[in-house]
Design a protein around this motif. Structure first.
Motif, short mmCIF file in Angstrom:
data_model
loop_
_atom_site.label_atom_id
_atom_site.label_comp_id
_atom_site.label_asym_id
_atom_site.label_seq_id
_atom_site.Cartn_x
_atom_site.Cartn_y
_atom_site.Cartn_z
N VAL B 46 1.00 -1.50 -0.64
CA VAL B 46 0.05 -0.50 0.08
C VAL B 46 0.85 0.94 0.39
O VAL B 46 1.30 2.38 -1.01
N VAL B 47 1.46 1.06 1.08
CA VAL B 47 2.73 2.39 0.91
C VAL B 47 3.52 2.38 -0.21
O VAL B 47 3.52 3.96 -0.33
N SER B 49 2.65 1.32 -3.59
CA SER B 49 1.75 1.93 -4.62
C SER B 49 1.53 3.26 -4.28
O SER B 49 1.40 4.64 -5.34
N ARG B 53 2.57 6.48 -7.37
CA ARG B 53 2.72 6.97 -7.95
C ARG B 53 1.67 8.67 -7.74
O ARG B 53 1.73 9.64 -7.97
N PRO B 242 -8.92 14.95 3.21
CA PRO B 242 -8.96 13.55 3.15
C PRO B 242 -11.07 13.56 2.33
O PRO B 242 -10.77 12.84 1.42
N ILE B 245 -9.63 13.67 -1.18
CA ILE B 245 -9.38 12.58 -2.02
C ILE B 245 -10.87 11.33 -1.60
O ILE B 245 -10.88 11.39 -3.21
N PHE B 246 -11.35 12.02 -1.17
CA PHE B 246 -12.72 10.86 -1.22
C PHE B 246 -13.31 11.06 -2.37
O PHE B 246 -13.46 11.02 -3.94
N SER B 249 -11.68 10.58 -6.01
CA SER B 249 -11.62 8.66 -6.34
C SER B 249 -12.71 8.36 -7.32
O SER B 249 -13.13 7.57 -7.55
N GLU B 250 -13.84 9.52 -6.04
CA GLU B 250 -15.37 9.12 -7.10
C GLU B 250 -15.78 9.38 -8.47
O GLU B 250 -16.68 9.58 -9.37
N PHE B 257 -7.05 11.73 -10.57
CA PHE B 257 -6.69 10.96 -9.60
C PHE B 257 -5.01 11.35 -9.31
O PHE B 257 -4.59 10.76 -7.82
N ALA B 260 -5.13 12.65 -6.36
CA ALA B 260 -5.46 12.16 -5.05
C ALA B 260 -4.01 12.11 -4.87
O ALA B 260 -4.03 11.06 -3.63
N TRP B 261 -3.32 10.72 -5.82
CA TRP B 261 -2.60 10.23 -4.88
C TRP B 261 -1.59 10.84 -4.34
O TRP B 261 -0.26 11.21 -3.75
N SER B 264 -2.41 12.10 -1.18
CA SER B 264 -2.90 10.68 0.07
C SER B 264 -1.37 10.59 0.29
O SER B 264 -0.75 9.80 1.29
N LEU B 267 -0.93 13.55 3.31
CA LEU B 267 -1.54 12.61 4.41
C LEU B 267 -0.47 11.32 5.08
O LEU B 267 -0.78 11.49 6.49
N ILE B 268 -0.29 10.47 4.07
CA ILE B 268 0.13 9.12 4.66
C ILE B 268 1.28 9.30 5.90
O ILE B 268 1.32 8.62 6.74
#
Lengths: 330, 291
Positions: B46-47, B49, B53, B242, B245-246, B249-250, B257, B260-261, B264, B267-268
């Motif tokens: 996960v981290v 990817s 990206r 958040p 990103i939501f 992504s929708e 995208f 959003a990456w 992410s 944030l992460i």
């Protein structure tokens, strides 16, 4: 020198006054701090009650219109003002159960590895990493789920599972996209694992060394020590941990709504789209105005709150009632 | 008779049943190890990817300017919302922890501990509904409403974490201060809280890290913020990471995208660094207090 002198404060009237002032301040201070702490604690209880009240209140119109039949009806047609939670309840139960069935054994194994097998150095690294898994925000996990996991599931796992186990109806033929109940369950599995793993690790670490050594001395292999000593003495805690994980899976809205595909029918195949209670709220609430539609979404919230509270209370109850300490005390 | 006597020169290796048991035991050990490897692998995937990206989107402009080139307003909005939430939750959480450790007997502490556990278990989407019903419905969205929602998420974490470290404060310190005639509130505020402060701060940081990524309450409370202008005003809807990103992504648009990456990744990394650091500090301060 033979008779000790009286403390200076007793001799000096000014110091005595200061001391009594201070005593008064202390009395007030004690009361005040106690009062504030008590108020904060009561506020927490009030918030819980208020949450229940607000959600039920919002659901009022839908509850009086649909009653308990809402739980079984499957139609969800906002244009015709027909709402039912049947398929959502089904999706919630299926995804969470799947996540728990897949996640709990893995998580408990991780707990065993971290508490009994791993060398101290490895444990110090792997333990925080497993907990980091819980720190990944659900929206990012969901986003990753849509763009990375879902295509992988669609292209590799679904054809393989269908080919190998296609005779079982839950592994139907792959659909056009990877957004499905199955993908949502995998995402939930990832979220459930760190919760159960870290609690069960702590439980296993608390099992007295003597008991394990005793079993080893009797000739038990490592697995037999786990099977005969570690798991039986912690089983209630492990069940409680799994229920906490279940609660998390039931209530997860964001990540699920991203990957589940927002279908609204009950399907046998796991590879079809579906939806859960929480995901439906997250998906559709922002677009609604006041009215029956919004109220029905609140009704979904009521169902979710009730299921969540029950699973949580049962977890607490099992955790306390059958805890290891309790067994020893008795 | 002679058949019953084992060959004294035979090597001492397990045979038959014992051998089967040992093989089975080894196999379970391996599968437990594999389970741990799976968990770590998922984290790494996960981290990785997100880094792979998101890294291409990352630049100074991306972090500091407003839409359409950057995510500055979202970062600022998240900081304001989470910061306000912390300001609400931290004092309350510490006070509740103090009540549990310093004042409440077993009978009073039980219900409050249960309340905290239940609060921790409430799905965040329900907290969103609650915030909507209480603060947003018939009014307007606001960052403050989001802060209250996040505060409800942080409160049980802060209270439980603080309680744990407060319990580690040696009772000899409390007794010594009682013996000197120091009033309760003075010893609580002057001695007990300061000696547990490190733990309280780390519990708060962990709670903040958890709340910073929460999306569900903010969908209801602060989803209409304007991502093209910087705003500090918590009484209006603030753009935030958040929710952005939501929604991206929708939407299903490749440029979105990419953005959003990038978000992410920002944030992460904030969350993982904060919680790793806090965990390390917590382990250290616990060791110090226990030893």
């Amino acid at each position: 020198m033979s008779t000790p002198a009286a403390p200076p404060a007793l001799q000096n009237p000014r110091a005595a006054r200061a001391r009594s002032r201070r005593k008064k301040a202390d009395r007030i201070g004690d009361r005040l701090l106690f009062g504030i702490c008590l108020a904060a604690a009561i506020l927490a209880i009030a918030v819980i009650v208020l949450i229940g009240y607000e959600v039920v209140n919002g659901a009022g119109p839908a509850i009086s219109k649909f009653g308990l039949g809402f739980l079984v009806h499957q139609d969800w047609q906002p244009n015709f003002k027909i709402f039912g939670a049947g398929s959502l309840l089904f999706g919630t139960v299926v995804t969470s159960t799947f996540a728990l069935l897949l996640g709990a054994p893995i998580a408990i194994s991780i707990g065993l590895y971290l508490s009994l097998l791993a060398p101290a150095g490895v444990r110090g690294i792997v333990s925080p990493l497993v907990e980091m898994l819980a720190a990944i925000p659900s929206v990012i996990l969901g986003f990753w789920g849509v763009l990375v996991l879902a295509p992988f599931v669609h292209e590799h796992m679904e054809p393989w599972l269908h080919g190998a186990f296609g005779f079982i109806p839950i592994f139907g033929s792959p659909e056009t996209t990877g957004a499905s109940i199955f993908t949502a369950s995998l995402i939930l599995t990832i979220m459930v694992i760190p919760i159960i793993a870290s609690i069960s690790r702590d439980l296993f670490l608390a099992v007295p060394r003597d008991l394990q050594d005793g079993a080893s001395a009797l000739g038990a292999t490592r697995w037999e020590v786990v099977r005969g000593v570690v798991l039986p003495s912690t089983s209630s805690g492990v069940v409680a941990a799994s229920l906490l994980g279940l609660g998390r899976a039931l209530g997860e809205a964001i990540a699920v709504s991203q990957v589940v595909g927002a279908g609204s029918a009950i399907q046998t195949s796991l590879f079809k789209t579906g939806d859960t209670l929480a995901a439906r709220i997250a998906n559709q609430f922002p677009g609604t105005g006041p009215g029956l539609y919004q109220s029905s979404l609140f009704y979904l919230g009521v169902i979710l709150l009730v299921i969540g509270l029950i699973s949580n209370l049962v977890a607490q109850w099992i955790g306390r009632r059958f805890s290891y300490e309790g067994a020893v005390a008795r | 008779m002679s058949a019953g006597i084992p060959d004294p020169a035979a090597p001492l290796t397990p045979t038959g049943n014992l051998r089967r048991r040992q093989v089975f035991s080894k196999m379970t050990e391996y599968s437990a190890t594999i389970a741990a490897v799976i968990a770590v692998a998922v984290l790494v995937i996960v981290v990785f990817s997100v880094i792979q990206r998101g890294a291409s989107a990352l630049s100074l402009d991306f972090v500091f300017t407003a839409a359409p080139t950057g995510i500055g307003p979202e970062l600022l909005g998240t900081a304001v919302i989470v910061g306000l939430g912390m300001v609400i939750a931290m004092p309350l959480g510490v006070l509740i922890a103090l009540f549990l450790t310093e004042y409440a007997g077993n009978r009073a502490a039980g219900p409050i501990r249960l309340t905290l556990d239940l609060m921790n278990g409430i799905p965040s989407i329900i907290i969103g509904l609650f915030i909507f019903g209480l603060l947003v419905d018939h009014k307007q969205q606001s960052g403050l409403a989001g802060s209250v929602g996040l505060a409800i998420i942080m409160l049980p974490l802060i209270a439980r974490g603080s309680q744990e470290v407060l319990l580690l404060v040696p009772s000899s310190i409390r007794e010594a201060s009682d013996a000197l005639g120091v009033a309760r509130w003075r010893s609580v505020l002057g001695i007990i809280v300061p000696s547990a402060l490190g733990g309280i701060v780390t519990a708060t940081v962990l709670a903040v890290a958890r709340a910073a990524g929460e999306t569900a309450p903010l969908i209801f409370a602060s989803s209409l913020g304007d991502p093209s202008k910087f705003s500090l005003n918590p009484l209006e809807a603030l753009p935030n990471v958040p929710v952005r990103i939501f929604t991206l992504s929708e939407e299903g648009n490749p440029e979105g995208f990419a953005q959003a990456w990038g978000m992410s990744l920002v944030l992460i990394s904030l969350i993982l660094f904060a919680s790793l650091g806090a965990r390390a500090l917590l382990a250290r301060s616990k060791r110090k207090m226990a030893g």
